[in-house]
Design an enzyme around this catalytic site. Structure first.
Site, PDB file in Angstrom:
ATOM      1  N   ALA A  57       0.836  -1.202   0.000  1.00 25.02           N
ATOM      2  CA  ALA A  57       0.000   0.000   0.000  1.00 25.02           C
ATOM      3  C   ALA A  57       0.870   1.250   0.000  1.00 25.02           C
ATOM      4  O   ALA A  57       1.812   1.377   0.772  1.00 25.02           O
ATOM      5  CB  ALA A  57      -0.919   0.000   1.224  1.00 25.02           C
TER       6      ALA A  57
ATOM      7  N   CYS B  55      -2.417  -8.575   5.871  1.00 20.96           N
ATOM      8  CA  CYS B  55      -2.101  -7.220   6.318  1.00 20.96           C
ATOM      9  C   CYS B  55      -2.248  -7.098   7.835  1.00 20.96           C
ATOM     10  O   CYS B  55      -3.282  -7.453   8.398  1.00 20.96           O
ATOM     11  CB  CYS B  55      -3.008  -6.211   5.628  1.00 20.96           C
ATOM     12  SG  CYS B  55      -2.671  -4.504   6.153  1.00 20.96           S
TER      13      CYS B  55
END
Length: 215
Positions: free
Chosen positions: A9, A92
């Site tokens: 990200a 994540c």
């Protein structure tokens, strides 16, 4: 023995991916994309999906904990941009993702993880669905082998394993013993991830384990 560019990200946007491809990345993945953002047709989310044809083979990585929304988001992504595969983020560690039952939160909830995986596989078949996991939630709950077997049964085509727990975040060392155990336990290709900082690291892990590629 493919070299995957890890989806990161805020990092793996289009220019970054194309630079990495020129330097030898075989398979690219977008920054992770919120299934809820896709589901609600959020314009910023659409921008994360933008890629050029020269980037193929490329996958779009989705995260979320609602199986129906994940399946619908996958259908919409396929309609919008026709990626080569959809990747599911079960790894994540970031609090705001975990708090919404996304990312590595699902490592603690195998029934929901299986429901998400099965729903997405059914929604966009025969497009391949891949997944990325960590080895477990924390040192007391390392369950990567069990999770890998569940995902294989759900129809996941390729599994990437990051050798840290959610509790570790990005600290400490990646546990390649567990990655090796996962690669032994399932028949789908397992992609090893964690602490690969040189070509020598990649060659060593390839020699020591049954991984099918690295990320």
């Amino acid at each position: 023995f493919p070299l995957y560019l890890a989806p990161m990200a805020g990092v793996t946007d289009k220019p970054f991916r194309q630079i990495c491809q020129r330097f030898g990345a075989d398979i690219l993945v977008t920054e992770f994309v919120s299934a809820e953002g896709v589901f609600r047709r959020n314009q910023r989310t659409r921008e994360y999906l933008d890629f050029d044809e020269c980037e193929r083979p490329l996958g779009v990585q989705l995260f979320g904990g609602d199986a129906a929304h994940m399946a619908e988001a996958a259908r919409q992504v396929v309609d919008w941009v026709a990626p080569d595969f959809i990747d599911l983020n079960f790894g994540c560690p970031v609090n705001k993702v975990v708090a919404r039952n996304g990312g590595s939160a699902l490592l603690k909830d195998c029934p929901t993880l299986a429901n998400v995986a099965e729903s997405v596989v059914r929604a966009v078949a025969p497009l391949p669905i891949t997944a990325k996991i960590r080895i477990g939630w924390d040192a007391d709950s390392i369950n990567a082998v069990r999770v890998a077997k569940i995902l294989q049964e759900c129809g996941i085509a390729v599994l990437a394993v990051h050798g840290r727990t959610r509790a570790q975040g990005y600290s400490g060392e990646a546990n390649w013993r567990v990655i090796a155990e996962v690669a032994e336990a399932v028949t789908i290709p397992v992609i090893g991830n964690g602490d690969l900082v040189s070509a020598e690291d990649v060659a060593r892990r390839r020699a020591e384990t049954k991984i099918a590629g690295v990320m």
